[in-house]
Design an enzyme around this catalytic site. Structure first.
Site, PDB file in Angstrom:
ATOM      1  CG  ASN A   8      -4.097   0.027  -3.246  1.00  0.00           C
ATOM      2  OD1 ASN A   8      -4.544  -1.229  -2.980  1.00  0.00           O
ATOM      3  ND2 ASN A   8      -3.269   0.495  -3.619  1.00  0.00           N
ATOM      4  CD1 TRP A   9      -7.897  -1.608   2.450  1.00  0.00           C
ATOM      5  CD2 TRP A   9      -9.102  -3.623   2.663  1.00  0.00           C
ATOM      6  NE1 TRP A   9      -8.900  -1.288   3.467  1.00  0.00           N
ATOM      7  CE2 TRP A   9      -9.701  -2.560   3.601  1.00  0.00           C
ATOM      8  CE3 TRP A   9      -9.572  -4.943   2.889  1.00  0.00           C
ATOM      9  CZ2 TRP A   9     -10.755  -2.688   4.463  1.00  0.00           C
ATOM     10  CZ3 TRP A   9     -10.414  -5.136   3.575  1.00  0.00           C
ATOM     11  CH2 TRP A   9     -11.333  -4.043   4.406  1.00  0.00           C
ATOM     12  CE  LYS A  10      -0.545   0.064  -1.301  1.00  0.00           C
ATOM     13  NZ  LYS A  10       0.893   0.837  -1.435  1.00  0.00           N
ATOM     14  CG  HIS A  91      -0.392   0.723  -7.154  1.00  0.00           C
ATOM     15  ND1 HIS A  91       0.735   0.483  -6.672  1.00  0.00           N
ATOM     16  CD2 HIS A  91      -0.945   1.517  -6.211  1.00  0.00           C
ATOM     17  CE1 HIS A  91       0.946   0.992  -5.555  1.00  0.00           C
ATOM     18  NE2 HIS A  91      -0.171   1.570  -5.344  1.00  0.00           N
ATOM     19  CD  GLU A  93       2.351  -1.404  -3.888  1.00  0.00           C
ATOM     20  OE1 GLU A  93       1.485  -1.948  -3.818  1.00  0.00           O
ATOM     21  OE2 GLU A  93       2.609  -0.248  -3.161  1.00  0.00           O
ATOM     22  CD  GLU A 160      -1.013   5.738  -5.585  1.00  0.00           C
ATOM     23  OE1 GLU A 160      -1.297   5.942  -4.442  1.00  0.00           O
ATOM     24  OE2 GLU A 160      -0.540   4.775  -5.894  1.00  0.00           O
ATOM     25  N   GLY A 166       3.751   4.335   0.952  1.00  0.00           N
ATOM     26  CA  GLY A 166       4.425   3.361   2.293  1.00  0.00           C
ATOM     27  C   GLY A 166       5.591   4.005   2.828  1.00  0.00           C
ATOM     28  CB  SER A 205       2.648   8.779   3.013  1.00  0.00           C
ATOM     29  OG  SER A 205       3.399   7.696   2.954  1.00  0.00           O
ATOM     30  N   GLY A 226      -3.402   4.025   0.887  1.00  0.00           N
ATOM     31  CA  GLY A 226      -3.094   2.565   0.992  1.00  0.00           C
ATOM     32  C   GLY A 226      -3.286   2.167   2.588  1.00  0.00           C
ATOM     33  N   GLY A 227      -2.079   2.271   3.326  1.00  0.00           N
ATOM     34  CA  GLY A 227      -1.922   1.982   4.832  1.00  0.00           C
ATOM     35  C   GLY A 227      -3.123   2.431   5.689  1.00  0.00           C
TER      36      GLY A 227
END
Ligand code: PGA
Length: 247
Positions: A8-10, A91, A93, A160, A166, A205, A226-227
């Site tokens: 998930n590159w956001k 998600h 967010e 999640e 993050g 994470s 993600g990251g």
């Protein structure tokens, strides 16, 4: 079932990053026993699908309507036409920053599955709920509210915990495994035996250093990353750990 690892590159990335990622990814050994999905920002879907080999294309969101005067929205039919196999829905967010409700998440998931996409429905508790030991109740309610009228075929659930996204603070394998057990129990209760075939993946994470222990857990079928997915090498190591964990 084969492991499932989703990047998930956001709202990160650029044409330059995609070119670098694709080059690095090409030089890494091909993986087996794991389904690898890459969800870039929507404007990059076409470029990523041409540049990055050996991945399934996915999107980060889709609209809760089929079509209409909805400036800025992207429908699941459009994603399907562009070759997406997956879409992340609900998600945390989206839920917290864009006020998405369980009911909207359920409609988005229904529409996505009707277009042949896998809907990756995300659920997770806040730190406040975890500290109050309310996580099982909160996540079960959120899950069932997000699944109204959603068929089980092509459904994926991502657990999640909001406090682990993050933040560098991962749920311990025991915490994640316990919640995945709760989620799988809910899915069996809701869908009957078919519920056992729905992959439940963990996000928050996930990194090459902690992926292996997470994938050793019986109820963890993969990861939403993600990251650490913005770098081909670290994402490959996570995907490789999922393939080893399922071998
Ligand atoms: P993170 O994000 O891996 O950067 O914690 C996961 C996610 O939000 O899907």
């Amino acid at each position: 079932m084969a492991g499932l690892v989703i990047a998930n590159w956001k709202m990160h990335g650029s044409l330059e990053l995609i070119a670098e990622f694709a080059q690095e990814w090409r030089e890494l050994p091909q993986l087996s026993g794991v389904n690898v999905v890459l969800c870039p920002p929507a404007p990059y879907l076409g470029v990523v699908s041409e540049a990055v080999e050996g991945i399934v294309l996915g999107a980060q969101n889709s609209a809760d309507r089929v079509e209409g005067a909805l400036t800025g929205e992207v429908s699941s039919q459009m994603l399907s036409e562009l070759g997406c196999g997956y879409v992340i829905i609900g998600h945390s967010e989206r839920r917290s920053l864009f006020s998405e409700t369980d009911a909207q998440v359920a409609v988005k998931a229904q529409l996505a599955i009707a277009q042949g996409l896998h809907a990756v429905v995300c659920v997770g508790e806040t730190l406040e709920h975890r500290d109050a030991d309310q996580q099982d109740k909160v996540v079960s309610e959120q899950l069932l509210g997000s699944l109204a009228e959603v068929p089980w075929e092509k459904l994926v659930v991502a657990y999640e915990p909001v406090w682990a996204i993050g933040t560098g603070r991962t749920a311990t394998p025991a915490q994640a495994e316990a919640m995945h057990g709760v989620i799988k129990g809910c899915l069996r209760g809701h869908f009957g035996d078919a519920g056992a075939d729905i992959p439940v993946i963990y996000g928050g994470s996930v990194k090459p250093e902690n992926a292996g222990v997470l994938f050793e857990c019986d109820n963890i079928d993969g990861a939403l990353v993600g990251g650490a997915s913005l770098n081909a090498n670290s994402f490959w190591h996570i995907a490789s750990a999922a393939s080893a964990g399922r071998a």
